[in-house]
Design an enzyme around this catalytic site. Structure first.
Site, PDB file in Angstrom:
ATOM      1  N   HIS A   1       0.940   5.332   1.238  1.00 22.31           N
ATOM      2  CA  HIS A   1       0.442   6.508   2.081  1.00 22.31           C
ATOM      3  C   HIS A   1       1.008   7.884   1.269  1.00 22.31           C
ATOM      4  O   HIS A   1       1.987   8.074   0.887  1.00 22.31           O
ATOM      5  CB  HIS A   1       0.754   6.546   3.402  1.00 22.31           C
ATOM      6  CG  HIS A   1       0.259   5.540   4.283  1.00 22.31           C
ATOM      7  ND1 HIS A   1      -0.757   6.098   5.048  1.00 22.31           N
ATOM      8  CD2 HIS A   1       0.703   4.462   4.656  1.00 22.31           C
ATOM      9  CE1 HIS A   1      -1.155   4.861   5.855  1.00 22.31           C
ATOM     10  NE2 HIS A   1      -0.308   4.061   5.484  1.00 22.31           N
TER      11      HIS A   1
ATOM     12  N   GLN B   1       5.386   4.357   9.382  1.00 20.40           N
ATOM     13  CA  GLN B   1       5.080   3.356   8.711  1.00 20.40           C
ATOM     14  C   GLN B   1       5.915   2.118   8.414  1.00 20.40           C
ATOM     15  O   GLN B   1       5.961   1.092   8.553  1.00 20.40           O
ATOM     16  CB  GLN B   1       4.118   3.606   7.316  1.00 20.40           C
ATOM     17  CG  GLN B   1       3.125   4.307   7.593  1.00 20.40           C
ATOM     18  CD  GLN B   1       1.871   3.464   8.164  1.00 20.40           C
ATOM     19  OE1 GLN B   1       1.627   2.311   7.861  1.00 20.40           O
ATOM     20  NE2 GLN B   1       1.469   4.003   9.123  1.00 20.40           N
TER      21      GLN B   1
ATOM     22  N   HIS C   1       0.822  -1.397  -0.188  1.00 23.85           N
ATOM     23  CA  HIS C   1       0.052  -0.069   0.024  1.00 23.85           C
ATOM     24  C   HIS C   1       0.843   1.143   0.048  1.00 23.85           C
ATOM     25  O   HIS C   1       2.145   1.235   0.362  1.00 23.85           O
ATOM     26  CB  HIS C   1      -0.893   0.139   1.185  1.00 23.85           C
ATOM     27  CG  HIS C   1      -0.306   0.307   2.441  1.00 23.85           C
ATOM     28  ND1 HIS C   1       0.120  -0.948   3.118  1.00 23.85           N
ATOM     29  CD2 HIS C   1      -0.298   1.028   3.402  1.00 23.85           C
ATOM     30  CE1 HIS C   1       0.581  -0.593   4.262  1.00 23.85           C
ATOM     31  NE2 HIS C   1       0.345   0.763   4.521  1.00 23.85           N
TER      32      HIS C   1
ATOM     33  N   TYR D   1       2.536   9.991  11.305  1.00 22.11           N
ATOM     34  CA  TYR D   1       1.960   8.854  11.050  1.00 22.11           C
ATOM     35  C   TYR D   1       2.794   7.900  10.111  1.00 22.11           C
ATOM     36  O   TYR D   1       2.931   6.827   9.960  1.00 22.11           O
ATOM     37  CB  TYR D   1       0.646   8.860  11.028  1.00 22.11           C
ATOM     38  CG  TYR D   1      -0.080   7.562  10.740  1.00 22.11           C
ATOM     39  CD1 TYR D   1      -0.654   6.653  11.638  1.00 22.11           C
ATOM     40  CD2 TYR D   1      -0.533   7.458   9.449  1.00 22.11           C
ATOM     41  CE1 TYR D   1      -0.991   5.536  11.280  1.00 22.11           C
ATOM     42  CE2 TYR D   1      -1.248   6.201   9.132  1.00 22.11           C
ATOM     43  CZ  TYR D   1      -1.464   5.423   9.847  1.00 22.11           C
ATOM     44  OH  TYR D   1      -1.967   4.010   9.445  1.00 22.11           O
TER      45      TYR D   1
END
Length: 121
Positions: free
Chosen positions: A53, A117, A51, A113
């Protein structure tokens, strides 16, 4: 003048762990290139094997749908041309994505945040 900041999360089809090594490096370059071309600011970006971000600033006349359409369409086309192993997938990205504005939390919290990761298991 105004600026919206969106936190996007999007994944490869079937959440396959294909965004690694040279693919991840090239994806970073392509996202940066397309954002600059459109006048969007990448505030934070973290590419995980399954994924991505992306914390992105844009003008209010650009919708999240337009952002994802531009970024996912462009990166899918180029990555699948350059990395033959990605052509075996029916499509590189899922049609869905998650998006949030930075309204409920500060931009710094979202940046931290995303930066953390890589340290998570």
């Amino acid at each position: 003048m105004s600026l919206l900041r969106y936190h996007f999360v999007f994944c490869p089809k079937r959440r396959r762990k294909v965004v690694v090594g040279n693919v991840a490096t090239r994806l970073r370059d392509l996202l940066t290139e397309k954002a600059a071309e459109r006048g969007w600011e990448i505030v934070a970006l973290e590419i995980m094997p399954d994924h991505v971000h992306l914390f992105l600033g844009t003008d209010p006349d650009v919708s999240p749908t337009q952002v994802m359409h531009a970024l996912k369409g462009y990166t899918s086309r180029v990555l699948r041309e350059e990395f033959p192993e990605l052509r075996s997938m029916p499509s590189l990205w899922t049609r869905s994505y998650w998006v949030s504005t930075a309204g409920n939390v500060s931009a710094e919290v979202i940046e931290r945040y995303i930066a953390e990761q890589k340290t998570r298991d």
